[in-house]
Design a protein around this motif. Structure first.
Motif, PDB file in Angstrom:
ATOM      1  N   SER A  87      76.364  62.860  17.920  1.00  0.00           N
ATOM      2  CA  SER A  87      76.353  63.204  19.334  1.00  0.00           C
ATOM      3  C   SER A  87      75.908  64.646  19.510  1.00  0.00           C
ATOM      4  O   SER A  87      76.025  65.460  18.585  1.00  0.00           O
ATOM      5  N   ILE A  88      75.418  64.933  20.720  1.00  0.00           N
ATOM      6  CA  ILE A  88      75.011  66.294  21.060  1.00  0.00           C
ATOM      7  C   ILE A  88      75.407  66.558  22.502  1.00  0.00           C
ATOM      8  O   ILE A  88      75.192  65.721  23.391  1.00  0.00           O
ATOM      9  N   SER A 121      76.089  71.556  21.039  1.00  0.00           N
ATOM     10  CA  SER A 121      76.957  71.277  19.891  1.00  0.00           C
ATOM     11  C   SER A 121      76.721  69.863  19.385  1.00  0.00           C
ATOM     12  O   SER A 121      76.580  68.934  20.182  1.00  0.00           O
ATOM     13  N   THR A 122      76.677  69.731  18.086  1.00  0.00           N
ATOM     14  CA  THR A 122      76.444  68.426  17.474  1.00  0.00           C
ATOM     15  C   THR A 122      77.651  68.004  16.656  1.00  0.00           C
ATOM     16  O   THR A 122      78.424  68.836  16.170  1.00  0.00           O
ATOM     17  N   SER A 123      77.781  66.700  16.510  1.00  0.00           N
ATOM     18  CA  SER A 123      78.873  66.138  15.730  1.00  0.00           C
ATOM     19  C   SER A 123      78.359  64.898  15.024  1.00  0.00           C
ATOM     20  O   SER A 123      77.540  64.150  15.570  1.00  0.00           O
ATOM     21  N   TYR A 124      78.855  64.682  13.797  1.00  0.00           N
ATOM     22  CA  TYR A 124      78.401  63.562  12.981  1.00  0.00           C
ATOM     23  C   TYR A 124      79.569  62.856  12.339  1.00  0.00           C
ATOM     24  O   TYR A 124      80.584  63.483  12.001  1.00  0.00           O
ATOM     25  N   SER A 125      79.409  61.558  12.144  1.00  0.00           N
ATOM     26  CA  SER A 125      80.427  60.846  11.387  1.00  0.00           C
ATOM     27  C   SER A 125      80.305  61.255   9.930  1.00  0.00           C
ATOM     28  O   SER A 125      79.250  61.714   9.469  1.00  0.00           O
ATOM     29  N   ASP A 126      81.381  61.083   9.190  1.00  0.00           N
ATOM     30  CA  ASP A 126      81.368  61.462   7.791  1.00  0.00           C
ATOM     31  C   ASP A 126      80.305  60.690   7.004  1.00  0.00           C
ATOM     32  O   ASP A 126      79.734  61.216   6.051  1.00  0.00           O
ATOM     33  N   SER A 127      80.042  59.471   7.417  1.00  0.00           N
ATOM     34  CA  SER A 127      79.119  58.627   6.669  1.00  0.00           C
ATOM     35  C   SER A 127      77.659  59.069   6.797  1.00  0.00           C
ATOM     36  O   SER A 127      76.834  58.698   5.950  1.00  0.00           O
ATOM     37  N   VAL A 128      77.341  59.850   7.813  1.00  0.00           N
ATOM     38  CA  VAL A 128      75.945  60.265   7.994  1.00  0.00           C
ATOM     39  C   VAL A 128      75.767  61.776   7.902  1.00  0.00           C
ATOM     40  O   VAL A 128      74.638  62.265   7.881  1.00  0.00           O
ATOM     41  N   LYS A 129      76.854  62.499   7.833  1.00  0.00           N
ATOM     42  CA  LYS A 129      76.792  63.964   7.814  1.00  0.00           C
ATOM     43  C   LYS A 129      75.958  64.439   6.630  1.00  0.00           C
ATOM     44  O   LYS A 129      76.105  63.954   5.514  1.00  0.00           O
ATOM     45  N   GLY A 130      75.058  65.359   6.905  1.00  0.00           N
ATOM     46  CA  GLY A 130      74.200  65.889   5.858  1.00  0.00           C
ATOM     47  C   GLY A 130      72.912  65.109   5.675  1.00  0.00           C
ATOM     48  O   GLY A 130      71.992  65.567   4.982  1.00  0.00           O
ATOM     49  N   ARG A 131      72.835  63.930   6.282  1.00  0.00           N
ATOM     50  CA  ARG A 131      71.625  63.099   6.147  1.00  0.00           C
ATOM     51  C   ARG A 131      70.936  62.856   7.493  1.00  0.00           C
ATOM     52  O   ARG A 131      69.722  62.690   7.542  1.00  0.00           O
ATOM     53  N   SER A 147      70.276  63.942  11.666  1.00  0.00           N
ATOM     54  CA  SER A 147      70.243  65.092  12.547  1.00  0.00           C
ATOM     55  C   SER A 147      69.870  64.627  13.955  1.00  0.00           C
ATOM     56  O   SER A 147      68.855  63.952  14.149  1.00  0.00           O
ATOM     57  N   ILE A 148      70.703  65.005  14.926  1.00  0.00           N
ATOM     58  CA  ILE A 148      70.466  64.617  16.311  1.00  0.00           C
ATOM     59  C   ILE A 148      69.880  65.804  17.069  1.00  0.00           C
ATOM     60  O   ILE A 148      70.246  66.965  16.813  1.00  0.00           O
ATOM     61  N   SER A 149      68.980  65.519  17.985  1.00  0.00           N
ATOM     62  CA  SER A 149      68.398  66.566  18.820  1.00  0.00           C
ATOM     63  C   SER A 149      68.013  65.967  20.166  1.00  0.00           C
ATOM     64  O   SER A 149      68.063  64.741  20.356  1.00  0.00           O
ATOM     65  N   ARG A 150      67.628  66.832  21.078  1.00  0.00           N
ATOM     66  CA  ARG A 150      67.224  66.383  22.404  1.00  0.00           C
ATOM     67  C   ARG A 150      66.284  67.410  23.021  1.00  0.00           C
ATOM     68  O   ARG A 150      66.255  68.560  22.597  1.00  0.00           O
ATOM     69  N   TYR A 177      64.453  62.924  26.345  1.00  0.00           N
ATOM     70  CA  TYR A 177      64.378  62.354  25.012  1.00  0.00           C
ATOM     71  C   TYR A 177      65.541  62.824  24.149  1.00  0.00           C
ATOM     72  O   TYR A 177      65.958  63.979  24.215  1.00  0.00           O
ATOM     73  N   SER A 178      66.036  61.902  23.349  1.00  0.00           N
ATOM     74  CA  SER A 178      66.970  62.229  22.289  1.00  0.00           C
ATOM     75  C   SER A 178      66.408  61.641  21.005  1.00  0.00           C
ATOM     76  O   SER A 178      65.765  60.579  21.025  1.00  0.00           O
ATOM     77  N   TYR A 179      66.668  62.340  19.905  1.00  0.00           N
ATOM     78  CA  TYR A 179      66.115  61.903  18.630  1.00  0.00           C
ATOM     79  C   TYR A 179      67.219  61.839  17.575  1.00  0.00           C
ATOM     80  O   TYR A 179      68.178  62.615  17.620  1.00  0.00           O
ATOM     81  N   LEU A 180      67.052  60.922  16.651  1.00  0.00           N
ATOM     82  CA  LEU A 180      67.935  60.860  15.500  1.00  0.00           C
ATOM     83  C   LEU A 180      67.061  60.815  14.252  1.00  0.00           C
ATOM     84  O   LEU A 180      66.430  59.796  13.970  1.00  0.00           O
ATOM     85  N   GLN A 181      67.019  61.933  13.542  1.00  0.00           N
ATOM     86  CA  GLN A 181      66.290  62.009  12.286  1.00  0.00           C
ATOM     87  C   GLN A 181      67.216  61.525  11.179  1.00  0.00           C
ATOM     88  O   GLN A 181      68.306  62.065  11.012  1.00  0.00           O
ATOM     89  N   MET A 182      66.777  60.513  10.453  1.00  0.00           N
ATOM     90  CA  MET A 182      67.612  59.914   9.418  1.00  0.00           C
ATOM     91  C   MET A 182      66.898  60.040   8.084  1.00  0.00           C
ATOM     92  O   MET A 182      65.808  59.477   7.892  1.00  0.00           O
TER      93      MET A 182
END
Length: 115
Positions: free
Chosen positions: A50-51, A56-66, A68-71, A77-82
């Motif tokens: 979320s952003i 401010s951004t927040s990530y679940s533990d399962s995706v943290k570090g991998r 990245s959310i932006s807008r 537009y919102s983006y999720l780089q995976m």
């Protein structure tokens, strides 16, 4: 009323990357945050990232570090780089817009990660 349309999903090998986009249209006002959720087969929908309006951004533990959310600044537009995708990332990914009034959901985009 706001419409959200996700794109960018597909099939990728483990270790690969995808970039999801969420395009918003309509009367966009009072936005508090944007979020990406995902739902794997047979599982409940879960928050991935979320952003907030303040950035401010927040990530679940399962995706943290991998992931990245932006807008963009106007919330069009919102983006999720995976990156470094894993088979357990396979799911339908949904974007959600949180406003001071209603909340809006997109229809989702399928992401499939093969091992």
């Amino acid at each position: 009323q706001v419409q959200l349309v996700e794109s960018g999903g597909g099939l990728v090998q483990a270790g690969g990357s995808l970039r999801l986009s969420c395009k918003a249209s309509g009367r966009i006002t009072g936005v508090v945050a944007m979020a990406w959720y995902r739902q794997a087969p047979g599982k409940e929908r879960e928050l991935a990232a979320s952003i907030t309006a303040g950035g401010s951004t927040s990530y679940s533990d399962s995706v943290k570090g991998r992931f990245s959310i932006s807008r963009d600044k106007n919330w069009f537009y919102s983006y999720l780089q995976m990156d470094n995708l894993k088979p357990e990332d396979t799911a339908v990914y949904f974007c959600k817009m949180v406003t001071r009034g209603p909340q809006y959901w997109g229809q989702g985009t399928q992401v499939t990660v093969s091992s």
